[in-house]
Enzyme design. Structure first.
Site, PDB file in Angstrom:
ATOM      1  N   CYS A  90       0.810  -1.218   0.000  1.00 53.58           N
ATOM      2  CA  CYS A  90       0.000   0.000   0.000  1.00 53.58           C
ATOM      3  C   CYS A  90       0.840   1.263   0.000  1.00 53.58           C
ATOM      4  CB  CYS A  90      -0.957   0.001   1.185  1.00 53.58           C
ATOM      5  SG  CYS A  90      -0.101  -0.179   2.732  1.00 53.58           S
ATOM      6  N   CYS A  93       1.064  -5.598   6.937  1.00 51.17           N
ATOM      7  CA  CYS A  93       1.601  -4.493   7.747  1.00 51.17           C
ATOM      8  C   CYS A  93       2.588  -5.041   8.782  1.00 51.17           C
ATOM      9  CB  CYS A  93       0.481  -3.731   8.447  1.00 51.17           C
ATOM     10  SG  CYS A  93      -0.925  -3.396   7.393  1.00 51.17           S
TER      11      CYS A  93
END
Ligand code: FES
Lengths: 136, 395
Positions: free
Chosen positions: A39, A108
């Protein structure tokens, strides 16, 4: 719009809202800087090492709630660990310590693992250089 | 804790009058409008009243309205149905780069089915140039679909001019008016268009209902095969309570449109001017003037949207973001990227959409709680650290 917040565990929310070890470090022994290819977010991790043991860790993160929570958690987890032990900390272990992450947010935690590895590599590089400098 | 709902672009609440109108059809008036007895008559009459209301909202004839289950369905129906009905004349469709996914992905599906697709670009405000549409139209173009206003940045497109271009070239023109119908004046004849999509939950009607308007004489392939409901173009027993709600919402929207627009614009203008004064390095996204009345969108530099959204939520404020981290696909908003925003800036996207219930105090509250949230996240942000260092170094 997807309701991401409600998918987070309480522990993730707690670390996200009150992150530990935020900030830069003066004269760190190792710095890791990584970008998230998924991202586009960024994490920086700093470590201080004494006698082969990580005595302090700090982070800065540009990213989502999970990225901030995993940064916070990984800095907590490494403190007091030897370099060898710290190298064994996986993204899964960080996620588990946070009582899990939504599947879409697992990447993440990979960012956190990579930031840590990169900080340790940087430390090892630095100490090699220092070693060479000392021999000369 | 104070609760402030500023996400009316995702859905508006149901108005009490609308709910009241729907209730009998969730109770004693349960009939199927296709049936030839009293129960059927009651349902049919209510449905046809709703059809008239929806038609009046957009200046159309009642028999041109097809009820659907959502704005998304209307867009799928229009893009696929209008293109497929004309595939013998050509296999090229034109849509803009900032369409809602229900249009964009429908167009991509057509591509898989052998059509060719052209995407029209936008400028940095998200505005489509009719001349770019003209350039995209080819001999074999059978459909142009451009949204009336963009749901993420609020920009209202010059639809009348774009429709004119399509008409000159003899191409069928559809507009996704989900963000505008029931919110700002929409008149299909005045716009000179051929088909239009709308959705009930964008103007205080229920979810799960929408409509597609198709101008008489324009061919469209039926979306659902079965019985003869909706003129045989969309079979299946109609969702009468929702359709009645949509009709009531359309009636109220038409009656109160002017005062609603005034109320929403006042709130929007205040936030658009005051937020960038309160917080440094905030940019307004979308067109500064030609935008939806209740729509204020920004990008906050150096921080990410999901984090802001969650911290706002923990203060009772509901908003959305176009950040990659908030999307399931983990991709930055295609709208912001098409407008030429750098990826990192797009990550800080924040959208406030006002509704009838919002007040100026709600803005006071946002202006009070947001700055410390931004500060806190910037303190954590390596991008902000880099920025402050280089800007100091440059002085
Ligand atoms: S950092 Fe982007 S999804 Fe977590």
């Amino acid at each position: 719009m997807p309701d991401v917040p409600s998918q987070y565990s309480e522990k993730v929310m707690e670390h996200f809202k009150n992150p530990r070890n935020v900030g830069e470090m003066e004269n760190p022994d190792g710095v890791g800087r990584v970008g998230n290819p998924v991202c586009g977010d960024i994490m920086e991790l700093y470590i201080k090492v004494k006698d082969g043991i990580i005595v302090d860790a700090k982070f800065k993160t540009f990213g989502c709630g999970a990225a901030i929570a995993t940064s916070s958690m990984v800095t907590e987890m490494v403190k007091g660990k030897t370099i060898e032990e710290a190298l064994k900390i996986s993204n899964k272990a960080v996620a588990e310590a946070l009582d899990g992450l939504p599947p879409v947010k697992m990447h993440c935690s990979i960012l956190a693992e990579e930031a840590l590895k990169s900080a340790i590599e940087d430390y090892l590089d630095n100490s090699k250089k220092r070693g060479r400098a000392a021999k000369r | 804790m104070k609760k402030v709902y500023l996400d009316n672009a995702s859905t508006t609440p149901l108005l009490p009058e609308v709910r009241e109108a729907m209730l009998p059809f969730l109770g004693e008036d349960f009939g199927n409008p296709s049936c030839l007895h009293d129960w059927g008559d009651t349902a049919r009459e209510a449905m046809e009243n709703a059809r008239t209301e929806v038609a009046q909202l957009i200046g159309a004839d009642a028999e041109e309205i097809i009820f659907t289950a959502s704005g998304t369905e209307s867009n799928n129906f229009a893009v696929k149905g209008l293109a497929l009905a004309q595939q013998n004349e050509g296999k090229h469709v034109v849509v803009s780069a900032i369409e809602h996914f229900s249009v964009l992905h429908s167009a991509k599906t057509l591509e898989k089915w052998g059509f060719e697709l052209s995407l029209v670009p936008v400028d940095r405000y998200g505005v489509i140039d009719p001349e770019d549409v003209r350039r995209s139209i080819r001999k074999d173009t059978v459909l142009v679909s451009i949204m009336h206003a963009n749901n993420e940045v609020g920009t209202i497109e010059p639809i009348k001019e774009i429709a004119k271009v399509a008409k000159e070239r003899g191409v069928v023109f559809h507009t996704d008016a989900v963000a505008t119908a029931g919110t700002i004046p929409v008149d299909v004849r005045e716009l000179g268009i051929d088909a239009l999509s709308l959705a009930g939950n964008q103007f205080y009607g229920p979810k799960g209902v929408g409509a597609l308007w198709v101008r008489k004489g324009v061919r469209i392939l039926p979306f659902l095969d079965g019985g003869v409901q909706e003129g045989g173009r969309r079979a299946g027993t109609e969702n009468i309570p929702a359709i009645v709600g949509l009709g009531k919402a359309a009636e109220l929207a038409r009656m109160h449109m002017k005062t609603r627009i005034e109320h929403l614009s006042r709130l929007r203008n205040r936030l658009l001017t005051e937020l960038p004064n309160k917080i440094d390095h905030v940019v307004v996204t979308g067109h500064p003037q030609n935008r939806l009345p209740g729509h204020a969108s920004f990008c906050v530099e150096f921080i990410e949207g999901e984090a802001m959204l969650m911290l706002l939520n923990s203060q009772g404020v509901a908003v959305t973001s176009g950040s990659a981290c908030t999307s399931r696909a983990l991709k930055a908003s295609h709208v912001l990227i098409a407008m030429g925003l750098p990826h990192a800036l797009a990550q800080g996207s924040l959208l406030f959409s006002f509704g009838l219930d919002n007040t100026s105090e709600d803005i006071d509250y946002v202006l009070e709680v947001l700055p410390p949230i931004v500060d806190r996240l910037r303190q954590m942000s390596p991008l902000y650290a880099k920025f402050t260092k280089t800007s100091k170094g440059g002085q």
